[in-house]
Scaffold this motif. Structure first.
Motif, PDB file in Angstrom:
ATOM      1  N   ASN A   1     -10.275  18.225 -62.473  1.00 57.13           N
ATOM      2  CA  ASN A   1      -8.142  18.294 -61.599  1.00 57.13           C
ATOM      3  C   ASN A   1      -7.717  17.614 -60.451  1.00 57.13           C
ATOM      4  OD1 ASN A   1      -8.890  19.848 -64.312  1.00 57.13           O
ATOM      5  ND2 ASN A   1      -8.925  21.649 -63.627  1.00 57.13           N
ATOM      6  N   ALA A   2      -8.564  17.684 -60.109  1.00 58.40           N
ATOM      7  CA  ALA A   2      -8.517  16.813 -58.705  1.00 58.40           C
ATOM      8  C   ALA A   2      -8.419  15.278 -58.713  1.00 58.40           C
ATOM      9  CB  ALA A   2      -8.782  17.485 -57.581  1.00 58.40           C
ATOM     10  N   PHE A   3      -9.873  14.930 -59.588  1.00 60.56           N
ATOM     11  CA  PHE A   3      -9.520  13.504 -59.205  1.00 60.56           C
ATOM     12  C   PHE A   3      -8.603  12.641 -60.974  1.00 60.56           C
ATOM     13  CE2 PHE A   3     -14.643  12.899 -57.307  1.00 60.56           C
ATOM     14  CZ  PHE A   3     -13.330  13.126 -56.221  1.00 60.56           C
ATOM     15  N   TRP A   4      -8.822  14.054 -61.382  1.00 63.17           N
ATOM     16  CA  TRP A   4      -8.435  13.241 -63.314  1.00 63.17           C
ATOM     17  C   TRP A   4      -7.061  14.261 -63.280  1.00 63.17           C
ATOM     18  CZ3 TRP A   4     -13.592  12.525 -62.612  1.00 63.17           C
ATOM     19  CH2 TRP A   4     -14.148  11.707 -61.594  1.00 63.17           C
ATOM     20  N   PRO A   5      -6.563  14.246 -63.395  1.00 60.11           N
ATOM     21  CA  PRO A   5      -5.670  15.716 -63.992  1.00 60.11           C
ATOM     22  C   PRO A   5      -5.418  15.536 -65.305  1.00 60.11           C
ATOM     23  CG  PRO A   5      -4.074  13.845 -62.454  1.00 60.11           C
ATOM     24  CD  PRO A   5      -5.362  14.019 -62.247  1.00 60.11           C
TER      25      PRO A   5
ATOM     26  N   LEU B   1     -16.187   8.334 -54.446  1.00 63.24           N
ATOM     27  CA  LEU B   1     -16.629   9.425 -55.371  1.00 63.24           C
ATOM     28  C   LEU B   1     -15.698   9.421 -56.033  1.00 63.24           C
ATOM     29  CD1 LEU B   1     -17.280  12.318 -52.278  1.00 63.24           C
ATOM     30  CD2 LEU B   1     -18.955  11.193 -53.431  1.00 63.24           C
ATOM     31  N   TRP B   2     -14.653   9.079 -56.062  1.00 64.97           N
ATOM     32  CA  TRP B   2     -13.225   8.986 -56.536  1.00 64.97           C
ATOM     33  C   TRP B   2     -13.166   7.260 -57.184  1.00 64.97           C
ATOM     34  CZ3 TRP B   2      -7.731   7.829 -54.811  1.00 64.97           C
ATOM     35  CH2 TRP B   2      -7.069   7.638 -56.002  1.00 64.97           C
ATOM     36  N   LEU B   3     -13.146   6.561 -57.014  1.00 71.42           N
ATOM     37  CA  LEU B   3     -12.880   5.221 -57.749  1.00 71.42           C
ATOM     38  C   LEU B   3     -13.945   4.700 -57.996  1.00 71.42           C
ATOM     39  CD1 LEU B   3     -10.247   3.812 -55.674  1.00 71.42           C
ATOM     40  CD2 LEU B   3     -10.296   5.095 -58.014  1.00 71.42           C
TER      41      LEU B   3
ATOM     42  N   PHE C   1      -8.539  -3.672 -66.767  1.00 78.98           N
ATOM     43  CA  PHE C   1      -9.876  -3.369 -66.373  1.00 78.98           C
ATOM     44  C   PHE C   1     -11.184  -2.605 -66.339  1.00 78.98           C
ATOM     45  CE2 PHE C   1     -12.626  -2.096 -62.234  1.00 78.98           C
ATOM     46  CZ  PHE C   1     -13.605  -2.774 -62.647  1.00 78.98           C
ATOM     47  N   VAL C   2     -10.550  -1.335 -66.275  1.00 80.64           N
ATOM     48  CA  VAL C   2     -11.232  -0.261 -66.714  1.00 80.64           C
ATOM     49  C   VAL C   2     -11.543  -0.385 -68.053  1.00 80.64           C
ATOM     50  CG1 VAL C   2     -10.707   2.194 -67.270  1.00 80.64           C
ATOM     51  CG2 VAL C   2      -9.694   1.474 -65.354  1.00 80.64           C
ATOM     52  N   SER C   3     -10.382  -0.669 -69.459  1.00 83.77           N
ATOM     53  CA  SER C   3     -10.565  -1.610 -70.524  1.00 83.77           C
ATOM     54  C   SER C   3     -11.914  -1.646 -71.019  1.00 83.77           C
ATOM     55  CB  SER C   3      -9.337  -1.098 -71.533  1.00 83.77           C
ATOM     56  OG  SER C   3      -9.707  -1.714 -72.629  1.00 83.77           O
TER      57      SER C   3
ATOM     58  N   HIS D   1      -9.752   7.512 -65.960  1.00 83.86           N
ATOM     59  CA  HIS D   1      -8.954   6.647 -64.867  1.00 83.86           C
ATOM     60  C   HIS D   1      -8.186   5.584 -65.944  1.00 83.86           C
ATOM     61  CE1 HIS D   1      -9.966   7.245 -60.797  1.00 83.86           C
ATOM     62  NE2 HIS D   1     -11.486   6.817 -61.399  1.00 83.86           N
ATOM     63  N   TRP D   2      -8.349   5.731 -66.607  1.00 88.38           N
ATOM     64  CA  TRP D   2      -7.839   4.777 -67.953  1.00 88.38           C
ATOM     65  C   TRP D   2      -6.436   5.302 -68.323  1.00 88.38           C
ATOM     66  CZ3 TRP D   2      -5.253   5.190 -73.120  1.00 88.38           C
ATOM     67  CH2 TRP D   2      -4.971   4.235 -73.025  1.00 88.38           C
ATOM     68  N   GLU D   3      -6.924   7.150 -67.803  1.00 91.55           N
ATOM     69  CA  GLU D   3      -5.809   8.447 -68.312  1.00 91.55           C
ATOM     70  C   GLU D   3      -5.221   8.673 -67.420  1.00 91.55           C
ATOM     71  OE1 GLU D   3      -8.385  10.473 -72.332  1.00 91.55           O
ATOM     72  OE2 GLU D   3      -8.995  11.457 -70.119  1.00 91.55           O
ATOM     73  N   SER D   4      -5.431   8.869 -66.433  1.00 89.95           N
ATOM     74  CA  SER D   4      -4.995   9.877 -65.132  1.00 89.95           C
ATOM     75  C   SER D   4      -4.714   8.599 -64.322  1.00 89.95           C
ATOM     76  CB  SER D   4      -5.666  10.572 -64.988  1.00 89.95           C
ATOM     77  OG  SER D   4      -6.204  11.688 -66.091  1.00 89.95           O
ATOM     78  N   CYS D   5      -5.141   7.372 -64.110  1.00 84.70           N
ATOM     79  CA  CYS D   5      -4.511   6.761 -62.950  1.00 84.70           C
ATOM     80  C   CYS D   5      -4.805   5.761 -62.574  1.00 84.70           C
ATOM     81  CB  CYS D   5      -6.235   7.479 -61.683  1.00 84.70           C
ATOM     82  SG  CYS D   5      -6.156   6.721 -60.248  1.00 84.70           S
TER      83      CYS D   5
END
Length: 367
Positions: A28-32, A119-121, A231-233, A220-224
Motif C-alpha cells: 500500500n505504501a509503494f503502490w496504493p 526497493l521501490w523502483l 517503458f513499464v508496459s 508501477h503501471w497502475e500506481s506510479c
C-alpha cells in the motif's frame, strides 16, 4: 506497524520472511492504486528481503546506523516524499527529507534514498560519494547527481532506442524464446532484481540476465508515473515475448526455476511480432536475436534447432543416410572377411580330405 524494523535480521539475527501485515503495508505504501492480490508479490518480497540484507554488508562498514530509515514507516515516508517531488532534483528532495528526519546527517538520509530506489523502483542508483552496502558483482549502478530529478534519472537509465532502421524492423521468429536460447545457444539465465541489467547478455560467459518481477511492473503501471508507463508496459512485453504464454516447455522451466510471473496477466498479453514495437529494449533484443540466429555448433544444438523444418529434415535424413551407409559398409566388410575365413577353412578341409585318400595328389600333399 510504525515501529516494525526494516533491518530485523542484522547483527547475527536470523533472517525471517516478511509477515502478511508487513507485506500489505509495503504494497500500500509503494503502490496504493494496485488491485493485485498480495499472494502475487511473493517473489518480489523475497527480493526485497535480500536487497535489505545486503545493504548492511559487510557489517564492519555498514550497519543499521548508516541509514536514516529504521522502520517500514520511515521507508513509506521516503517513498511518499520522492513520489510527490519526482520532478525536483535530488538536492531538493534531500532538503525536504531533512524535515522528516531531523538531527540526522545528510549522508544517512542520502543513503536511505538510494536504498529506497532499490526497493521501490528496482534501480541501483547512488549518490556520487556514498555507497549502499558492498559493490555487488555483475550489478550495474548509475550515479544519481544532485542536479537530476527522479523522473529524469529514470529517463536517463532507460533511453529510447532509435537505432532501428527499416531493414532491421521485421517479424520476430516465433521460436525466439528463452527455452530455445538455452537449447540452441547454450545460454544460461540469471535472474536479477536490477532493472538496469534486464536483457543484458555477456557473450564470454553466455549469461543472460532477466528481470522477473512482472507484478512489480504491473503495480508501477497502475500506481506510479515515475517510471514511464510506456517503458513499464514494454518491459512486460519483453517477458511475454521470451516466455510465451501457453507454451508447455516454458511453463515447466519457470516452475523449475520457482518463478510465478507466468501466471500474472497484464491487459491483453499479445506476443510482439516486430522489433519496431520495442523503443526502450530494442537494442538489447536485437543483440540477443543475433545470437539466436547464429548457426548451431554442436550435434545437440542441431537436434533442437527446428526453426526451419525443411532444413532440419534434410540434414537429419542426410545424416541418417550417411550413418546407414557407414553401418552397412562395416557389416559388408565384416561379412566379406568372415566369408574369406570360411573359404580358407573349406579349402584346407578339402586338401586334408584329398590327402587322406590312398593315392593322394602329390602336388597338394607333399610336405
Amino acid at each position: 506497524m510504525a515501529d516494525f524494523p526494516i533491518f530485523p535480521f542484522h547483527n547475527g539475527q536470523e533472517q525471517q520472511p516478511l509477515g502478511c501485515k508487513v507485506q500489505h503495508y509495503i504494497k500500500n505504501a509503494f503502490w496504493p492504486q494496485s488491485k493485485s492480490s498480495i499472494t502475487e508479490y511473493g517473489p518480489y518480497f523475497k527480493y526485497l528481503e535480500w536487497a535489505i540484507s545486503v545493504s548492511t554488508w559487510p557489517e564492519d562498514i555498514f550497519d543499521r546506523d548508516s541509514f536514516a530509515v529504521k522502520t517500514y514507516s520511515d521507508l513509506s515516508r521516503i517513498v511518499s516524499c520522492m513520489r510527490l517531488n519526482s520532478d525536483c532534483d535530488r538536492a531538493s528532495v534531500l532538503e525536504k527529507l531533512r524535515d522528516e528526519f531531523p538531527r540526522l546527517s545528510d549522508d544517512k538520509i542520502s543513503r536511505s534514498m538510494d536504498l529506497t530506489l532499490r526497493l521501490w523502483l528496482c534501480i541501483y542508483a547512488r549518490s556520487k560519494d556514498l555507497r549502499v552496502g558492498a559493490s555487488l558483482a555483475n550489478m550495474t549502478e548509475i550515479e544519481w547527481q544532485d542536479s537530476t530529478s527522479l523522473k529524469r534519472l529514470a529517463q536517463d537509465c532507460f533511453p529510447v532506442y532509435s537505432g532501428l532502421v527499416p531493414s532491421q524492423i521485421g517479424n520476430i521468429d516465433p521460436a525466439f524464446t528463452v527455452q530455445n536460447l538455452r537449447k540452441l545457444c547454450r545460454i544460461k539465465v540469471h535472474w536479477t532484481g536490477n532493472l538496469l541489467d534486464h536483457l543484458s547478455y555477456d557473450s564470454s560467459t553466455k549469461i543472460l540476465r532477466l528481470f522477473p518481477h512482472k507484478i512489480f511492473l504491473i503495480s508501477h503501471w497502475e500506481s506510479c508515473e515515475v517510471l514511464p508507463r510506456a517503458f513499464v508496459s514494454e518491459t512486460i512485453q519483453t517477458l511475454d515475448l521470451l516466455f510465451p504464454i501457453g507454451e508447455e516447455d516454458t511453463a515447466k522451466y519457470l516452475k523449475q526455476e520457482g518463478q510465478t510471473f507466468y501466471r500474472t496477466s497484464f491487459r491483453n498479453p499479445i506476443r510482439a511480432t516486430d522489433f519496431g514495437e520495442f523503443r526502450y529494449w530494442g537494442k538489447r533484443l536485437e543483440e540477443l536475436y543475433d545470437v539466436f540466429n547464429q548457426q548451431p555448433k554442436t550435434v545437440l544444438q542441431m537436434w533442437y534447432d527446428r526453426r526451419n523444418p525443411l532444413q532440419w529434415w534434410t540434414f537429419w535424413l542426410a545424416a541418417l543416410i550417411v550413418l546407414l551407409t557407414f553401418t552397412f559398409g562395416i557389416i559388408s566388410s565384416y561379412t566379406g572377411f568372415q566369408q574369406m575365413v570360411i573359404a580358407e577353412r573349406a579349402y584346407r578341409l578339402s586338401i586334408w580330405q584329398a590327402c587322406s585318400q590312398p593315392n593322394p595328389p602329390a602336388e597338394f600333399c607333399n610336405t
